[in-house]
Design an enzyme around this catalytic site. Structure first.
Site, PDB file in Angstrom:
ATOM      1  N   GLN A 207       0.815  -1.232   0.000  1.00  0.00           N
ATOM      2  CA  GLN A 207       0.000   0.000   0.000  1.00  0.00           C
ATOM      3  C   GLN A 207       0.843   1.274   0.000  1.00  0.00           C
ATOM      4  OE1 GLN A 207      -2.426   0.353   3.523  1.00  0.00           O
ATOM      5  NE2 GLN A 207      -3.635   2.069   2.758  1.00  0.00           N
TER       6      GLN A 207
ATOM      7  N   ARG B 127      -7.726   1.443   3.797  1.00  0.00           N
ATOM      8  CA  ARG B 127      -7.638   0.001   3.631  1.00  0.00           C
ATOM      9  C   ARG B 127      -8.944  -0.665   3.209  1.00  0.00           C
ATOM     10  NH1 ARG B 127      -5.377  -3.610   8.481  1.00  0.00           N
ATOM     11  NH2 ARG B 127      -3.564  -2.274   8.134  1.00  0.00           N
TER      12      ARG B 127
ATOM     13  N   LYS C  79     -13.293   7.054  10.644  1.00  0.00           N
ATOM     14  CA  LYS C  79     -13.171   7.783   9.373  1.00  0.00           C
ATOM     15  C   LYS C  79     -14.075   7.283   8.257  1.00  0.00           C
ATOM     16  CE  LYS C  79      -8.975   5.387   7.881  1.00  0.00           C
ATOM     17  NZ  LYS C  79      -7.559   5.581   7.606  1.00  0.00           N
TER      18      LYS C  79
ATOM     19  N   TYR D 158       2.944 -11.836   4.064  1.00  0.00           N
ATOM     20  CA  TYR D 158       2.726 -10.406   3.813  1.00  0.00           C
ATOM     21  C   TYR D 158       3.453  -9.996   2.537  1.00  0.00           C
ATOM     22  CZ  TYR D 158       1.050 -10.183   8.692  1.00  0.00           C
ATOM     23  OH  TYR D 158       0.371 -10.398   9.876  1.00  0.00           O
TER      24      TYR D 158
ATOM     25  N   TRP E 119      -3.719  -8.209  17.301  1.00  0.00           N
ATOM     26  CA  TRP E 119      -3.723  -7.551  15.987  1.00  0.00           C
ATOM     27  C   TRP E 119      -5.040  -6.833  15.684  1.00  0.00           C
ATOM     28  CZ3 TRP E 119      -7.066  -9.488  12.113  1.00  0.00           C
ATOM     29  CH2 TRP E 119      -7.455 -10.835  12.170  1.00  0.00           C
TER      30      TRP E 119
ATOM     31  N   GLU F 298      -0.175   9.558  16.160  1.00  0.00           N
ATOM     32  CA  GLU F 298      -1.345   9.599  17.041  1.00  0.00           C
ATOM     33  C   GLU F 298      -1.452   8.338  17.905  1.00  0.00           C
ATOM     34  OE1 GLU F 298      -5.110  10.003  14.975  1.00  0.00           O
ATOM     35  OE2 GLU F 298      -6.014  10.865  16.771  1.00  0.00           O
TER      36      GLU F 298
ATOM     37  N   PRO G  40      -6.023  -3.654  16.315  1.00  0.00           N
ATOM     38  CA  PRO G  40      -6.645  -2.984  17.462  1.00  0.00           C
ATOM     39  C   PRO G  40      -7.705  -1.967  17.031  1.00  0.00           C
ATOM     40  CG  PRO G  40      -4.419  -2.137  17.079  1.00  0.00           C
ATOM     41  CD  PRO G  40      -4.576  -3.375  16.222  1.00  0.00           C
TER      42      PRO G  40
ATOM     43  N   GLN H 289      -0.675   9.047  11.339  1.00  0.00           N
ATOM     44  CA  GLN H 289      -1.497   8.033  12.035  1.00  0.00           C
ATOM     45  C   GLN H 289      -0.705   7.405  13.187  1.00  0.00           C
ATOM     46  OE1 GLN H 289      -2.435   5.186   8.981  1.00  0.00           O
ATOM     47  NE2 GLN H 289      -3.982   6.490   8.017  1.00  0.00           N
TER      48      GLN H 289
HETATM   49  P1  NDP Z   1      -5.256  -1.612  12.862  1.00  0.00           P
HETATM   50  O1  NDP Z   1      -6.554  -2.267  13.129  1.00  0.00           O
HETATM   51  O2  NDP Z   1      -4.797  -0.605  13.841  1.00  0.00           O
HETATM   52  O3  NDP Z   1      -5.326  -0.984  11.403  1.00  0.00           O
HETATM   53  C1  NDP Z   1      -4.271  -0.185  10.935  1.00  0.00           C
HETATM   54  C2  NDP Z   1      -4.770   0.683   9.801  1.00  0.00           C
HETATM   55  O4  NDP Z   1      -5.773   1.591  10.276  1.00  0.00           O
HETATM   56  C3  NDP Z   1      -3.669   1.554   9.246  1.00  0.00           C
HETATM   57  O5  NDP Z   1      -2.863   0.879   8.318  1.00  0.00           O
HETATM   58  C4  NDP Z   1      -4.479   2.681   8.647  1.00  0.00           C
HETATM   59  O6  NDP Z   1      -5.055   2.206   7.437  1.00  0.00           O
HETATM   60  C5  NDP Z   1      -5.565   2.877   9.704  1.00  0.00           C
HETATM   61  N1  NDP Z   1      -5.162   3.777  10.799  1.00  0.00           N
HETATM   62  C6  NDP Z   1      -4.311   3.501  11.824  1.00  0.00           C
HETATM   63  N2  NDP Z   1      -4.176   4.567  12.642  1.00  0.00           N
HETATM   64  C7  NDP Z   1      -4.950   5.540  12.123  1.00  0.00           C
HETATM   65  C8  NDP Z   1      -5.208   6.869  12.516  1.00  0.00           C
HETATM   66  N3  NDP Z   1      -4.638   7.405  13.596  1.00  0.00           N
HETATM   67  N4  NDP Z   1      -6.066   7.582  11.760  1.00  0.00           N
HETATM   68  C9  NDP Z   1      -6.650   7.075  10.656  1.00  0.00           C
HETATM   69  N5  NDP Z   1      -6.428   5.809  10.227  1.00  0.00           N
HETATM   70  C10 NDP Z   1      -5.580   5.046  10.952  1.00  0.00           C
HETATM   71  O7  NDP Z   1      -4.085  -2.682  12.791  1.00  0.00           O
HETATM   72  P2  NDP Z   1      -3.706  -3.732  11.613  1.00  0.00           P
HETATM   73  O8  NDP Z   1      -4.913  -4.377  11.068  1.00  0.00           O
HETATM   74  O9  NDP Z   1      -2.775  -3.069  10.669  1.00  0.00           O
HETATM   75  O10 NDP Z   1      -2.916  -4.811  12.457  1.00  0.00           O
HETATM   76  C11 NDP Z   1      -1.669  -4.463  13.054  1.00  0.00           C
HETATM   77  C12 NDP Z   1      -0.671  -5.563  12.777  1.00  0.00           C
HETATM   78  O11 NDP Z   1      -1.139  -6.791  13.324  1.00  0.00           O
HETATM   79  C13 NDP Z   1      -0.404  -5.889  11.305  1.00  0.00           C
HETATM   80  O12 NDP Z   1       0.459  -4.978  10.677  1.00  0.00           O
HETATM   81  C14 NDP Z   1       0.210  -7.259  11.420  1.00  0.00           C
HETATM   82  O13 NDP Z   1       1.553  -7.164  11.824  1.00  0.00           O
HETATM   83  C15 NDP Z   1      -0.627  -7.869  12.549  1.00  0.00           C
HETATM   84  N6  NDP Z   1      -1.723  -8.682  12.006  1.00  0.00           N
HETATM   85  C16 NDP Z   1      -1.710 -10.027  12.262  1.00  0.00           C
HETATM   86  C17 NDP Z   1      -2.682 -10.876  11.784  1.00  0.00           C
HETATM   87  C18 NDP Z   1      -2.618 -12.321  12.096  1.00  0.00           C
HETATM   88  O14 NDP Z   1      -3.379 -13.107  11.507  1.00  0.00           O
HETATM   89  N7  NDP Z   1      -1.755 -12.758  12.983  1.00  0.00           N
HETATM   90  C19 NDP Z   1      -3.789 -10.357  10.934  1.00  0.00           C
HETATM   91  C20 NDP Z   1      -3.747  -8.925  10.764  1.00  0.00           C
HETATM   92  C21 NDP Z   1      -2.763  -8.138  11.289  1.00  0.00           C
HETATM   93  P3  NDP Z   1      -5.520   3.138   6.211  1.00  0.00           P
HETATM   94  O15 NDP Z   1      -4.713   4.394   6.229  1.00  0.00           O
HETATM   95  O16 NDP Z   1      -5.307   2.304   5.012  1.00  0.00           O
HETATM   96  O17 NDP Z   1      -6.961   3.406   6.480  1.00  0.00           O
END
Ligand code: NDP
Length: 327
Positions: A27, A230, A220, A54, A209, A295, A211, A292
């Site tokens: 991305q 995403r 948003k 990944y 994961w 924050e 959160p 992001q």
């Molecule tokens: P989140 O649920 O926190 O999502 C992160 C996404 O939310 C960002 O990439 C961004 O996406 C958006 N975001 C984050 N902060 C902000 C903000 N302050 N303001 C606006 N948008 C925001 O966590 P992930 O889903 O990324 O999970 C975290 C990690 O957990 C992954 O990177 C991976 O390492 C792990 N993971 C493990 C899995 C497993 O099966 N074990 C599955 C999934 C994740 P955008 O800008 O595109 O909107």
């Protein structure tokens, strides 16, 4: 930054960590990935999460390139990989939790990440076609060979985790230290109920994961379609279909109001709510933009706002508290 023990192990992991799913080598630009890792490390993050699947191995390659460029002392950070889905290959030998794939995936991750050992190595999902005994023996042997330090599971059931522990105990092997489950205000059952006993018995650590439910819990998506986000990516239609639903929208609208009343933001509130659970060892953050991460790295500030009264108000909005069986 605060540090928490990873389950009953002595390893201290930063309560906020950083992962690369969807973002790295996919991305976002490589320069942004580097900037995000810098920001995380400078804030005291000591755990970087990755997986073979990944970006089909490219996320690990990029993280390895960044790690080697930074010259951060190897004893100052923890890096993970996860095996199961494969790194692009679809042959039966190229995926799963059998000895062949776990060993080869470990060797490949070491090369891609440019490290001598993985601190954490996960079984990314349970494998119904490999005996748990084979997986436990393999993980133990990888530890004995110094190729990994701790092993764990991701999205395993409580029963499957305990089966691995029983086998490990029977043969004097090292069992799984940590589990990587989804945990956020919308997905709670495994972390709050299913594993409740395992925290007490074997001392399970959790590296949680999504959160923010892939960004949905930032608020948003309410009344808007943020193009560069995403849940609007075509490859993630399946996730958008599950997440962008009226029931979640109703909750997020109320949570947004609560966050404003408390003088904080939804991203901070969402991450702080996860941190409030003492059985969470670390919250893995994701970010596609530096602002992001800036924050969410400050989410700990919102923890003090989560008084008993506020936690009750959140429960009233969510209406999804999972219950333990009544006996
Ligand atoms: P989140 O649920 O926190 O999502 C992160 C996404 O939310 C960002 O990439 C961004 O996406 C958006 N975001 C984050 N902060 C902000 C903000 N302050 N303001 C606006 N948008 C925001 O966590 P992930 O889903 O990324 O999970 C975290 C990690 O957990 C992954 O990177 C991976 O390492 C792990 N993971 C493990 C899995 C497993 O099966 N074990 C599955 C999934 C994740 P955008 O800008 O595109 O909107």
């Amino acid at each position: 930054m605060n540090y928490r023990r990873l389950g009953k192990s002595g390893l201290k992991v930063s309560e906020l960590s950083f992962g690369s799913w969807i973002t790295f080598a996919n991305q976002i630009e490589n320069g942004v990935s580097e900037r995000l890792m810098d920001m995380a490390y400078d804030a005291g993050v000591n755990f970087f999460d990755n997986a073979e699947v990944y970006a089909a191995g490219k996320s690990e390659e990029l993280m390895g390139e960044i790690l080697s460029k930074k010259n951060w002392s190897r004893d100052s950070y923890i890096v993970s990989s996860k095996a199961f889905f494969g790194a692009g290959g679809k042959l039966p030998t190229q995926r799963g939790l059998h000895r062949k794939h776990l060993v080869e995936a470990c060797h490949d991750a070491l090369k891609r990440l440019r490290v001598g050992y993985l601190d954490l190595y996960y079984c990314h999902r349970p494998d119904k076609e490999t005996p748990v005994e084979e997986t436990v023996w393999t993980m133990h042997q990888l530890i004995m060979q110094g190729k990994i330090l701790y092993w764990g599971t991701s999205e395993w059931s409580g029963v499957e985790i305990m089966e691995a522990h029983m086998i490990a105990q029977k043969h004097n092997l090292i069992g799984p230290t940590m589990e990587q489950p989804q945990y956020n205000m919308l997905t709670r059952r495994k972390v709050e109920v299913e594993y409740a006993q395992i925290y007490k018995t074997v001392g399970l650590g959790t590296t949680i994961w999504s959160p923010l439910a892939s960004g949905y819990l930032t608020g948003k998506y309410i009344g808007r379609k943020p193009d560069d986000s995403r849940l609007l990516r075509e490859e993630l239609n399946w996730l958008a279909e599950k997440t962008l639903v009226a029931e979640n929208e109703r909750k997020v609208i109320s949570l947004l109001k609560l966050a404003t009343d408390l003088g904080t933001t939804m991203p901070k509130l969402g991450v702080a709510w996860c941190l409030k659970n003492p059985n969470v060892s670390t919250v893995i953050l994701g970010a596609s933009k530096p602002e992001q991460l800036e924050e969410t790295l400050k989410a700990t500030e919102a923890l003090e706002l989560l008084t008993d009264e506020v936690m009750i108000a959140i429960e009233e909005i969510l209406q999804n508290k999972p219950q333990l069986p009544p006996y």
